[in-house]
Design an enzyme around this catalytic site. Sequence first.
Site, PDB file in Angstrom:
ATOM      1  N   ASN A 210       8.143  -3.667 -11.869  1.00  0.00           N
ATOM      2  CA  ASN A 210       8.161  -5.084 -12.230  1.00  0.00           C
ATOM      3  C   ASN A 210       8.356  -5.227 -13.738  1.00  0.00           C
ATOM      4  O   ASN A 210       8.458  -4.225 -14.442  1.00  0.00           O
ATOM      5  CB  ASN A 210       6.876  -5.775 -11.757  1.00  0.00           C
ATOM      6  CG  ASN A 210       5.647  -5.125 -12.372  1.00  0.00           C
ATOM      7  OD1 ASN A 210       5.467  -5.126 -13.581  1.00  0.00           O
ATOM      8  ND2 ASN A 210       4.799  -4.532 -11.524  1.00  0.00           N
ATOM      9  N   ASP A 279       2.189  -3.894  -5.517  1.00  0.00           N
ATOM     10  CA  ASP A 279       1.440  -4.115  -4.270  1.00  0.00           C
ATOM     11  C   ASP A 279       1.976  -3.232  -3.147  1.00  0.00           C
ATOM     12  O   ASP A 279       1.269  -2.928  -2.200  1.00  0.00           O
ATOM     13  CB  ASP A 279       1.562  -5.582  -3.839  1.00  0.00           C
ATOM     14  CG  ASP A 279       0.906  -6.510  -4.843  1.00  0.00           C
ATOM     15  OD1 ASP A 279      -0.155  -6.125  -5.379  1.00  0.00           O
ATOM     16  OD2 ASP A 279       1.461  -7.594  -5.120  1.00  0.00           O
ATOM     17  N   LYS A 289      18.239  12.663  -3.991  1.00  0.00           N
ATOM     18  CA  LYS A 289      18.844  11.355  -4.271  1.00  0.00           C
ATOM     19  C   LYS A 289      19.513  10.818  -3.003  1.00  0.00           C
ATOM     20  O   LYS A 289      20.278  11.546  -2.347  1.00  0.00           O
ATOM     21  CB  LYS A 289      19.872  11.519  -5.387  1.00  0.00           C
ATOM     22  CG  LYS A 289      20.467  10.224  -5.848  1.00  0.00           C
ATOM     23  CD  LYS A 289      21.479  10.440  -6.958  1.00  0.00           C
ATOM     24  CE  LYS A 289      22.259   9.168  -7.180  1.00  0.00           C
ATOM     25  NZ  LYS A 289      23.453   9.380  -7.955  1.00  0.00           N
ATOM     26  N   LYS A 337      -9.427 -15.663  -5.985  1.00  0.00           N
ATOM     27  CA  LYS A 337      -9.228 -14.229  -6.219  1.00  0.00           C
ATOM     28  C   LYS A 337     -10.503 -13.616  -6.819  1.00  0.00           C
ATOM     29  O   LYS A 337     -10.913 -12.505  -6.450  1.00  0.00           O
ATOM     30  CB  LYS A 337      -8.032 -14.026  -7.172  1.00  0.00           C
ATOM     31  CG  LYS A 337      -7.711 -12.574  -7.444  1.00  0.00           C
ATOM     32  CD  LYS A 337      -6.369 -12.407  -8.169  1.00  0.00           C
ATOM     33  CE  LYS A 337      -6.131 -10.951  -8.517  1.00  0.00           C
ATOM     34  NZ  LYS A 337      -4.905 -10.710  -9.262  1.00  0.00           N
ATOM     35  N   LYS A 341     -12.525 -10.620  -4.821  1.00  0.00           N
ATOM     36  CA  LYS A 341     -12.530  -9.272  -5.395  1.00  0.00           C
ATOM     37  C   LYS A 341     -13.824  -8.957  -6.139  1.00  0.00           C
ATOM     38  O   LYS A 341     -13.913  -7.946  -6.832  1.00  0.00           O
ATOM     39  CB  LYS A 341     -11.315  -9.093  -6.302  1.00  0.00           C
ATOM     40  CG  LYS A 341     -10.037  -9.446  -5.557  1.00  0.00           C
ATOM     41  CD  LYS A 341      -8.818  -8.723  -6.008  1.00  0.00           C
ATOM     42  CE  LYS A 341      -7.674  -9.054  -5.048  1.00  0.00           C
ATOM     43  NZ  LYS A 341      -6.467  -8.337  -5.307  1.00  0.00           N
TER      44      LYS A 341
END
Length: 405
Positions: A210, A279, A289, A337, A341
Site C-alpha cells: 500500500n 489485511d 516468477k 474499532k 480491539k
Amino acid sequence: MLANKKILICVTGGIAVYKAVALVSKLSQAGADVKVVMTKSAMEFVTPLTFQAMSRNDVYFDTFDEKDSRVIAHIDLADWADLVIVAPATANVIGKVANGISDDMVTTVLLATTAEVWFAPAMNVNMYEKRSVIRNIDTLAKDGYRFIEPSEGFLACGYVGKGRLEEPEKIVKLVQENFVPKNLPLTGKKVVITAGPTRERIDPVRYVSNFSSGKMGYAMAEAATKLGAKTILVSGPVSLNPPSGVQVIHVESAAEMFEAVSRNYDDAEIVIKAAAVADYRPAEIHPQKIKKSDSDSVINLERTTDILKTLGERKQQQILVGFAAETENVIENGMGKLERKNLDFIIINDVTDPDGGFGNDTNVVTLLSKNGTNKLYPAMPKNDLATLLLEAIIEEVKVGNSHDR
Ligand SMILES: Cc1cc2nc3c(=O)[nH]c(=O)nc-3n(C[C@H](O)[C@H](O)[C@H](O)COP(=O)(O)O)c2cc1C
C-alpha cells in the site's frame, strides 16, 4: 540526539589519534558541534586538516595564534564547550593537568574551562601501571575529572594488556547517555512503534502493498525518544532515515511485523501501531516468477493476522494505541474499532482531508480515548503532531492513574 551540544575534543600525541578521527566523525554525525584542539605531538600522527574536515570547524593547536582579535582563543574555546573529552589522553597530558600545568593550547584550555572534562587514556600497559601515572589519575579523579577506562587487548607497541583507547562508538554512547535529560515524561519507558507498509510476496519479483510512507510512525518514534523513551521502531519497507537514538527492526511482511512486535510486547509500556499492515496476503507464494500469458489471472488472498486485535487480547499493563484511516463517520467508526480491539487510544486519519493521509508531511487527526474523550488536531506537520499526541496520551494516562487505574 546531540543536536546543539558543543563538544571539544583535545587530541594528544598517542598512536590512538587515528581513533580520535573516528570519534570526531561519529559525534558530528550524531548532530554535535565538535571542535578540536591538538598538541604538537598529536600533529606528528595526524594533521589538523583531517580533524578540520571531520568536524567542519577550525582546529586549534597554537596558544599564540589569535585569529579573532575580539576574543582570546583559549578562553573562548574553554567557555564554548558543554563537554571536553581528552582522547587519546597521553600519560604526559594527564601528568600536566594533574599538576596545573598549562604550557600549550590543550592544557591551557583544560585549565580555563569550567565544563565537565573526561579523559580517555591510551598508552603502553607499563606506562598505564606506573605509580606516577596512577597517582596523577587518582588526583584528577578526586578533582572531579571523569575517566573512560582503556580496554585490554593488543597494543600498538606489541604488548598485550590494558591501554587501548576505548572504542569511539562506546565513547559516543557515553556522551549520548550524558546528555539524556533525566526527568522527561517517558524516561526509562519502553515504547514500541510500528510504521510503514508491509509487503506480501506474490513471487520473487512481485508483491501486494500500500502507499503508506511511514512518516507518521517515524515522527512518533522521534517524539517518543525526545520525551525520554527507549524506543523500538518496527518498520516496514520505507525510504526514511531512522531518527537518532531509536532502535529500528526492519521487517517486510505482516507476519514478520507481528513476530517483531510480539517479541517486544510483554515489557513495553506504550505500543503504537502506526503501520499500514496488509489485511490480505497471497494464499500461495510462487517460488518462481509467474510467467506472463495471454489469459487473465487470479491471485487468491488470505487474511493476515490482525496484529492490533491480537495485542489487544494479550494486553496487560501496556497502553495500546491504534491508528485508523476513515472516510466517513470518523468518530463512530473509530470508537467501534477502539472497542473491538481493546485499545486505550485510537488516532483517526480522515483520509478525505487534502492535508492528511499517506505521503503528506502534514496530517489532520482526531484522538479518541477509551474514556470517551476526543480531540481534533488541525493540519500540522507530522513531527509536531506526534509530540502533541504523545503528550496528550501521557497526560490522560497520568490522570487515569491517579483516579481509577
Ligand atoms: C609512535 C609513538 C607512539 C606513542 N604512543 C603513545 C601513547 O599511546 N600514549 C602515550 O601516553 N604516549 C605515547 N607516545 C609518547 C608521547 O607522544 C609523548 O609522551 C609526547 O610527549 C606526548 O605529548 P602530548 O601529551 O603533549 O601530546 C608515543 C610516541 C610515539 C613516538
